[in-house]
Design a protein around this motif. Structure first.
Motif, mmCIF file in Angstrom:
data_model
loop_
_atom_site.group_PDB
_atom_site.id
_atom_site.type_symbol
_atom_site.label_atom_id
_atom_site.label_comp_id
_atom_site.label_asym_id
_atom_site.label_seq_id
_atom_site.Cartn_x
_atom_site.Cartn_y
_atom_site.Cartn_z
ATOM 1 N N ILE A 284 0.856 -1.176 0.000
ATOM 2 C CA ILE A 284 0.000 0.000 0.000
ATOM 3 C C ILE A 284 0.896 1.231 0.000
ATOM 4 O O ILE A 284 1.965 1.231 0.625
ATOM 5 N N GLY A 285 0.489 2.248 -0.737
ATOM 6 C CA GLY A 285 1.330 3.444 -0.792
ATOM 7 C C GLY A 285 0.510 4.706 -0.900
ATOM 8 O O GLY A 285 -0.572 4.723 -1.487
ATOM 9 N N GLY A 286 1.027 5.771 -0.305
ATOM 10 C CA GLY A 286 0.382 7.076 -0.364
ATOM 11 C C GLY A 286 1.219 8.071 0.394
ATOM 12 O O GLY A 286 2.342 7.760 0.800
ATOM 13 N N GLU A 287 0.686 9.232 0.575
ATOM 14 C CA GLU A 287 1.449 10.235 1.300
ATOM 15 C C GLU A 287 1.480 9.928 2.784
ATOM 16 O O GLU A 287 0.591 9.274 3.317
ATOM 17 N N ASP B 20 -7.616 9.413 -9.111
ATOM 18 C CA ASP B 20 -6.189 9.752 -9.103
ATOM 19 C C ASP B 20 -5.535 9.522 -10.463
ATOM 20 O O ASP B 20 -4.387 9.917 -10.683
ATOM 21 N N GLY B 21 -6.243 8.816 -11.352
ATOM 22 C CA GLY B 21 -5.633 8.557 -12.650
ATOM 23 C C GLY B 21 -6.310 7.353 -13.288
ATOM 24 O O GLY B 21 -6.883 6.507 -12.580
ATOM 25 N N GLU B 22 -6.268 7.299 -14.599
ATOM 26 C CA GLU B 22 -6.846 6.170 -15.320
ATOM 27 C C GLU B 22 -5.722 5.382 -15.969
ATOM 28 O O GLU B 22 -4.792 5.960 -16.518
ATOM 29 N N ARG C 154 10.746 -9.574 -4.047
ATOM 30 C CA ARG C 154 11.042 -8.404 -4.861
ATOM 31 C C ARG C 154 9.788 -7.860 -5.529
ATOM 32 O O ARG C 154 9.619 -6.668 -5.692
ATOM 33 N N GLU C 155 8.904 -8.768 -5.902
ATOM 34 C CA GLU C 155 7.699 -8.336 -6.613
ATOM 35 C C GLU C 155 6.473 -8.437 -5.727
ATOM 36 O O GLU C 155 6.429 -9.219 -4.786
ATOM 37 N N GLN C 156 5.499 -7.605 -6.060
ATOM 38 C CA GLN C 156 4.266 -7.621 -5.288
ATOM 39 C C GLN C 156 3.115 -8.160 -6.123
ATOM 40 O O GLN C 156 3.078 -7.996 -7.336
ATOM 41 N N ASP C 157 2.150 -8.751 -5.395
ATOM 42 C CA ASP C 157 0.993 -9.335 -6.059
ATOM 43 C C ASP C 157 -0.209 -8.416 -6.039
ATOM 44 O O ASP C 157 -1.060 -8.473 -6.921
ATOM 45 N N VAL C 158 -0.294 -7.632 -4.999
ATOM 46 C CA VAL C 158 -1.405 -6.695 -4.897
ATOM 47 C C VAL C 158 -0.829 -5.328 -4.545
ATOM 48 O O VAL C 158 0.001 -5.224 -3.642
ATOM 49 N N LEU C 159 -1.275 -4.325 -5.273
ATOM 50 C CA LEU C 159 -0.838 -2.969 -4.957
ATOM 51 C C LEU C 159 -2.073 -2.118 -4.677
ATOM 52 O O LEU C 159 -2.980 -2.043 -5.496
ATOM 53 N N VAL C 160 -2.079 -1.485 -3.526
ATOM 54 C CA VAL C 160 -3.127 -0.520 -3.221
ATOM 55 C C VAL C 160 -2.467 0.855 -3.307
ATOM 56 O O VAL C 160 -1.665 1.219 -2.455
ATOM 57 N N ALA C 161 -2.812 1.572 -4.365
ATOM 58 C CA ALA C 161 -2.126 2.836 -4.629
ATOM 59 C C ALA C 161 -3.065 3.984 -4.291
ATOM 60 O O ALA C 161 -4.058 4.191 -4.959
ATOM 61 N N LEU C 162 -2.725 4.742 -3.266
ATOM 62 C CA LEU C 162 -3.604 5.840 -2.861
ATOM 63 C C LEU C 162 -3.228 7.157 -3.533
ATOM 64 O O LEU C 162 -3.904 8.157 -3.352
ATOM 65 N N THR C 163 -2.125 7.152 -4.277
ATOM 66 C CA THR C 163 -1.799 8.343 -5.076
ATOM 67 C C THR C 163 -1.271 7.878 -6.425
ATOM 68 O O THR C 163 -0.838 6.734 -6.594
ATOM 69 N N LYS C 164 -1.276 8.821 -7.333
ATOM 70 C CA LYS C 164 -0.751 8.561 -8.670
ATOM 71 C C LYS C 164 0.741 8.237 -8.603
ATOM 72 O O LYS C 164 1.256 7.336 -9.262
ATOM 73 N N LYS C 165 1.435 9.016 -7.763
ATOM 74 C CA LYS C 165 2.870 8.822 -7.600
ATOM 75 C C LYS C 165 3.172 7.377 -7.194
ATOM 76 O O LYS C 165 4.171 6.787 -7.611
ATOM 77 N N CYS C 166 2.303 6.829 -6.375
ATOM 78 C CA CYS C 166 2.484 5.459 -5.906
ATOM 79 C C CYS C 166 2.452 4.494 -7.084
ATOM 80 O O CYS C 166 3.279 3.589 -7.199
ATOM 81 N N VAL C 167 1.494 4.698 -7.983
ATOM 82 C CA VAL C 167 1.423 3.821 -9.155
ATOM 83 C C VAL C 167 2.719 3.942 -9.956
ATOM 84 O O VAL C 167 3.357 2.942 -10.311
ATOM 85 N N GLU C 168 3.122 5.180 -10.187
ATOM 86 C CA GLU C 168 4.322 5.414 -10.994
ATOM 87 C C GLU C 168 5.542 4.699 -10.427
ATOM 88 O O GLU C 168 6.293 4.055 -11.135
#
Ligand SMILES: Cc1ncc(C[n+]2csc(CCOP(=O)(O)OP(=O)(O)O)c2C)c(N)n1
Ligand SMILES: Cc1ncc(C[n+]2csc(CCOP(=O)(O)OP(=O)(O)O)c2C)c(N)n1
Ligand code: SF4
Ligand code: SF4
Ligand SMILES: [Mg+2]
Ligand SMILES: [Mg+2]
Lengths: 576, 283, 576, 283
Positions: free
Chosen positions: A9-12, A98-100, A66-80
């Protein structure tokens, strides 16, 4: 159904990233799984990108993949930032606001699961801080879990704030859960196989683990100046000081910290300091003092990326040489480096006993990865009884007829009995000058030599207590990894990965670094092919091994970019 | 009342005429006046000529690092708060190397007594200027005379929150031992800044100079009950130079802040942990 | 007539013991002899026993002998303490008022020469401080010298105080001289053979030598907190600051000292600190900072007996491991250890150039023995020109069109050009955080790795400048002593003593310790029998050698009682 | 007049609403008011939220160790005394870890300007109490509230010998930048203690609290010409809290004490040694 899922999970900062990770770990730990959670964040309070990764498995988890199976991205930056680390068919949960994205935006094909987090909050009139709660609900749906344990944890956590808060949280969680089920179906590729037998497991970070273990070991006094990565030790001790009759003092600086701790130690209580490299640098003179006055002291030295301020919130293990040689003059010390939460318990309780028994400073070399990762450890491991051995300590009054000599030299382990303050006829000077048996100063050649020899005698005594490195894996392996501290987990998993490729590897893992454990020599000699794995750029353990055994390990896998090792990476960097 | 000599088999090594002799006597007299023997009191020493005293002063003690006697003293006090804890420190030790600890110990109102042997020089390193050196003083590190303003230990203590601040003179045995008794009896941070002639490296400020310039503040009707007035007096140094108690105030000491110390000294507190409840929060 | 005489004077501090030693050295240095003077004194200002020993020879003098030929005892305590070190037929000068002796009171038969020092003072109405002057006069008579040079030195030294003082001193010297001649005859067994060609020789202690060399090398800024054994550096710099346009600041503590020095260094001036182990301990964080910001800095680290306050006025060399590993994080540094006054000149001037050229901290590991002994060194050695190389330094304004990158990585030696403050378009941040090329912070994995690699690149570059250990003596020797720093002289003389016994020995002497000089490996491998000689209890150079070469030196002669090695003692401790 | 943005490609990472934003603006405005550009001025930064500013403030600078910006600044100043040197420091940095340097820099009257971002907490380490924290403040290290008395940076500076001592408020952009200009223009040690809301870890002292409690000392007729009066004001903290200039005095600065600096800055002084005369004294 999968044995293991790695979720991120990622965000500010301020989005509740850290607490989401802990909660997910708790949910699964209570449900018969093992977990492991690491975090990454920049050295600032707000903004930036905070990440927590949780690995959940029906089996034991030693390291992060090293790799993740599930990503919870709370910001666009996180996806990037995080898309490069997603594995094939990973699921990405994000708010379309936050982005498409399409799967093409990702290096490997992933399954996108947009969840309208803000819209849900809006709909339920819930506050922004609950965004992570929706994400947790969605996560549980993706992993094939239920909301039961999560709701329970919400109740425990927010109960004090009243029913309204509890219910609001449960409601948003449910929404997130339902949204995924309804939109993406109830089967995903990420469903976890059922958990095993439910054992009571602690979700605890390394600093808390160290705080708990220290209190168990009879810690009474801690003077700690704030510093990443040991701030959680402060929080733990400050919060629990009243409950456990321990004293936490915030000193004006680290120099004061170690000198206060030595004062308390000499007065007779178990005492410790905790810091990171820069703070320890300021304690170096005090370390030498501890060596000279032979005062027990435990030093939690939390490593992070140096030199200087470096990258304060990232991990590295480059203070081994430093702590072994720190301090002017020559005196014994003990250096221990836990590799995981189990080691923290064993070594912290040992550290206090060793400090008292040998009247020397004892280091616990921890690091950011250990301190701030959330480990999953059986409660029973931590519930064991702890034997407290205060060593040669005199607490009874001494008869008038006797002359007490604090530094008596007629001892064969170099350790002389010490009084605590107030013992009648027990007064003495803890003397930073070279001294005679009674503690008063001497500059006489012979008395000096005798006192050095007395202190150095401890080396042999300590050696007899030394913990040999742990030898794990096949005795006849073709490859022997040599490592220390927190690379333990990644190497252990790397060995599993290698065994999947039919390569037999084992590991010699040092938790006792200094005085260099003599038994290590034999173990190293037996190996067919030694590979050094260290989280630093110089291969410091390699240097130590050569210094004490002559064995030169030429093959080295070193990492010093602030990120912990991933098992896959160790395998990849091997010449196979 | 039993009296103690506190003697060891070491002889004082101070220069003949050094002010430290007088202070030492006053310290011993003060201990005897309070009936404190070698096992009843703790001395934390700095490094300097002053600190060498530990070799001829038999008590529980700690001769630690240069500049660090105050942290040591606070650690001891927290672990054993019923024991009087004194610091023997110097102007270099306490205000130079150890300046930060000084202001913070005062801020905490740590219940320790600081006896500051103030001779304006670094005696033991053969006479460089210390932070209290007066302008013009020629020393090894200031061959053309000190240029900056001196720090006033008393004023610093007053500013930082000390609750007992006094100044004494090494040449006034009785007055000094009285001040020491008051300082030790005071609950909270107490400072006695002691004007100490260094006959070897500070020829400008010898016994005669001090005798001529000091006056007893407390016999002028001055009341030590106001921090601002005390500050004013503590900054005074010219034709006249006050000695006596500048400031005194009752305020909870650092050790009063710890609930558990009401039960017993820390050294005697048992390890009590309910493991179940301790681990519960992590499940 | 003798080639060599060892003379000792002892009395309380304040008796003028030290200045007597310097004066005697000067007298003989001006007369075609070589000298060497050491001192011993306790850590207190008055009382106690101060001793100065001067060895005078028609040949070069590398070390002190264990035994003395002439003792001038100004107190009874001096006789008591020193008699054990007198050789057969030594001459003892003393005031009969202090005690009466017969030769039987001494372990070996000596020749007693009571001189009524106080009575002479009384007779001439001279003050007590002139006692040492009488003793000097007596000494010159014993050694078969004249008063000519001594009178000259008295004039130079006391000239400013007026003729009266000068004449009084000359008069008492004459009395002492005449007393011996008249009472004991003009021949003694201690007459020195005539001196050789008169060359201008400096009598200079190690600290002064370092001060002089630093000023020659362009030192501009020094922040030094007082500490034995480098107090003479302070005195030298403070006294000469105005004359040589250098700035000496007395900081409030050592932490401030190193940070001021780094500020000045970054601003663009050659800057240094000096301290001993305890003070350096406080600079360790600043050292790491210097490593990170790549600031040149010279650190005079004057070793003494540790740990902690130890025996502050005695000698030891136990900070080798400490300075090599000090500081959190990993970064290059250079460690040099002069063995005598010639080395001080060479290495101090080198240190400033190396610091600038590689933008790293450079240590001068000195010790009490080096700093406070008075060496005798040809003036010409110190009068040579010193080439100043400031390395990659930009002092010209940078055009608006260019972007200045302080930490540019496109350099193959790891060293990036640095601006001094005020250069137009040259502004940058000296950053203790990990940084990008422009100095601003980074926490990005790749940028971090690149910057570590850049700094570590310097190791190889520095290695190319490394000074191989000095190999002195017979190439085919049966014994090779391995040592470093100030054991050089004693070992050199021990080799001479061995050669007198027909045993061929040579020496590998390290003055460049770190980065470990690669050339040393070959040299060590060639030796038939290695013997490690170190002034510490752990054999630290031995450890370093094993760490970097695998060579384990089992035979070790270690000394750690605060006294320097005597050549005889090294020979005695050999298994021959 | 040229104006500078001092910008880099880093964006501020302070929490939204942090008082540091306002201070940063005032600092830039003050630089522009004095026409000081990126190459004309030197900033020495502490470690803390305040110190992160170096990433978005393009000048000659030094982001050193926690607590050590004042020594660095003094070293720079001595080497290049014509350049204005400022310290960006925090209450933890300057009065906690670096307390000793603070009093000694003031004592020396070092010609540097200290901008102290005073938020009562250790922000960057996630909110422990700092030495200026008011009694009662709950922080991570004081879960039951701060117990001891706070240190007053202004009072300490006044006591230690500073020659310009002021207090400003992060929320008063104009007033603050004026104070900064005055402080930089002052020859000698200048302090601006800046009341700075930390919106994340110190909820007790936000903008509204300060707006309600501060008053402008200098508009009350107060004259900053007396050390004792200044001390009195600097210790004042209750219903009312003064901001403005507490004390100002002319006294030679540290760099004025060095004769040779009259010629040129140290950086430009040549190496001039007459080897003969240099070695003569050792013969
Ligand atoms: C860290 C450290 N720095 C420096 C020293 C050297 N040193 C010993 S005593 C002293 C000064 C003592 O001055 P002061 O405290 O005034 O004591 P005095 O000798 O005047 O009584 C110094 C600088 C030391 N022992 N440790
Ligand atoms: C020697 C050392 N000790 C501790 C730290 C950890 N540390 C970093 S910032 C900080 C406190 C900052 O507080 P303050 O100076 O008030 O700055 P703020 O963040 O409040 O602006 C601490 C303790 C450090 N970097 N170095
Ligand atoms: S040097 Fe000064 S302070 Fe030290 S013992 Fe001598 S007279 Fe006393
Ligand atoms: S934590 Fe406080 S001081 Fe730090 S940036 Fe956030 S608001 Fe500002
Ligand atoms: Mg002093
Ligand atoms: Mg702050």
């Amino acid at each position: 159904m999968r044995d293991t899922v790695t979720w991120k999970i990622g965000g500010e900062a301020g989005f509740g990233i850290m607490s989401a990770g802990i909660m997910l770990s708790r949910i699964y730990a209570r449900s018969g799984y093992r977990t492991f959670a690491t975090n990454e964040y920049p050295s600032l309070i707000r903004g930036g990108l905070n990440l927590v990764t949780v690995r959940i498995s029906t089996k034991s988890v030693d390291a992060m993949s090293r790799e993740q199976d599930v990503l919870v991205a709370l910001t666009k930056k996180c996806v990037e930032e995080c898309k490069k680390d997603l594995s094939e068919n990973s699921i990405v949960i994000y708010d379309p606001k936050d982005g498409e994205y399409t799967s093409d935006d990702f290096p490997k094909p992933v399954r996108l699961m947009p969840v309208p987090l803000l819209a849900i909050l809006h709909e339920l009139n819930a506050s922004l801080v609950m965004r992570n709660t929706i994400a947790m609900g969605a996560t549980l749906a993706v992993l094939g879990g239920t909301l039961e344990t999560f709701s329970q944890i919400i109740k425990e956590q927010f109960g004090r704030k009243g029913d309204e808060v509890v219910n609001a949280n449960i409601a948003v969680a449910q929404k997130g859960y339902d949204y995924v089920k309804n939109t993406y179906g109830s089967e995903t590729s990420m469903h976890l196989a059922p958990g095993g037998a439910k054992e009571e497991l602690l979700i605890i970070n390394g600093s808390e683990a160290l705080g708990v273990s220290a209190v168990r070991a009879g810690l009474k006094f801690a003077a700690i100046y704030p510093m990443t990565p040991i701030n959680s030790v402060i929080t733990y001790l400050a919060d629990h000081a009243k409950k456990y009759n321990i004293m936490y003092v915030q000193p004006e600086d680290e120099i004061s910290g170690i000198n206060m701790a030595l004062g308390a130690s000499v007065a007779g209580v178990r005492s410790m300091v905790a810091t990171s490299g820069g703070g320890f640098a300021l304690m170096v003179e005090g370390l030498s003092l501890a060596g000279m006055i032979e005062a027990p002291l435990v030093i939690d030295m939390g490593m992070r990326v140096g030199p200087a301020t470096g990258m304060p919130t990232w991990t590295e293990s480059s203070e081994l040489d430093f702590v072994i040689s720190a301090g002017h003059g020559e005196f014994p010390r003990i250096v221990l480096a836990p590799g995981d939460a189990e080691d923290v318990f064993d070594l912290t309780t040992a550290a206090f006993n060793l400090a008292d028994r040998y009247q020397v400073p004892v280091f616990l070399l921890t690091d950011k990865y250990l301190n701030e990762s959330h480990w999953c450890v059986p409660k029973n491991y931590y519930a064991r009884t702890v034997a407290i051995d205060r060593g040669k300590m005199i607490t009874e009054d001494i008869p008038d007829s006797e002359t007490y000599l604090r530094y008596r030299t007629d001892v064969d382990d170099g350790v002389s009995p010490r009084t605590v303050t107030g013992v009648a006829n027990g007064n003495f000077i803890s003397n930073s000058y070279e001294h005679r048996q009674d503690g008063l100063m001497t500059e006489e050649a012979n008395e000096r030599r005798i006192m050095v020899d007395k202190r150095n005698q401890k080396f042999a005594a300590i050696q007899s207590a030394a913990i040999a490195p742990a030898h794990t894996g096949d005795d006849n392996a073709d490859i022997t990894f040599v490592t220390w501290g927190t690379t333990k987990g990644p190497v252990r998993e790397a060995i599993k990965l290698l065994s999947g490729k039919n390569i037999k590897a084992n590991m010699i893992h040092f938790t006792w670094l200094y005085p260099f454990p003599e038994k290590a020599h034999e173990m190293l000699k037996k190996a067919k092919r030694l590979v050094l794995v260290e989280q630093n750029s110089m291969g410091q353990l390699g240097g130590l091994i050569r210094k004490y055994t002559g064995i030169h390990i030429e093959e080295r896998i070193l990492k010093y970019d602030g990120r912990p090792f991933f098992p896959e990476e160790i395998v990849k960097r091997m010449t196979l | 009342m039993s009296t103690f000599g506190f003697t060891t088999d070491h002889q004082p090594t101070w220069c003949p005429g050094c002010g430290d002799f007088g202070i030492w006597t006053s310290v011993k007299n003060a201990m005897n006046a309070m009936e404190l023997g070698p096992d009843d009191v703790f001395f934390a020493y700095g490094i300097g000529c002053h600190g060498n005293m530990y070799n001829w002063m038999k008590t529980y003690g700690f001769a630690g690092l240069h500049g660090r006697s105050l942290p040591v003293a606070q650690g001891v006090k927290l672990a054993h708060h019923t024991m009087p804890v004194l610091c023997i420190t110097g102007d270099g030790d306490c205000i130079g190397e150890g300046g930060n600890h000084f202001i913070h110990a005062a801020k905490r109102n740590a219940d320790i007594t600081v006896l500051l042997f103030d001779n304006q020089v670094y005696g033991l390193t053969t006479g460089q200027a210390s932070p209290t050196a007066r302008p013009g003083l020629k020393t090894k590190s200031t061959p053309h005379g000190v240029v900056d303003m001196p720090l006033s230990p008393a004023a610093l203590a007053i500013t930082a929150g000390a609750t007992f601040v006094a100044r004494g003179f090494a040449g006034d045995g009785k007055g000094l031992s009285d001040l020491i008794v008051k300082a030790v009896r005071h609950k909270g941070f107490s400072l006695v800044d002691i004007l100490q002639p260094c006959v070897t490296f500070n020829k400008d400020f010898g016994y005669p100079w001090y005798r001529e310039h000091i006056y007893d503040l407390n016999s002028t009707g001055y009341m030590p009950d106001n921090r601002v007035k005390a500050f004013d007096k503590a900054m005074e140094w010219g034709e006249k130079l006050p000695v006596g108690v500048f400031f005194e105030e009752e305020r909870p000491a650092h050790t009063d802040q710890y609930e558990m110390l009401k039960k017993d000294i820390l050294v005697k507190q048992p390890v009590v942990v309910d493991v179940e409840s301790m681990l519960h929060e992590f499940i």
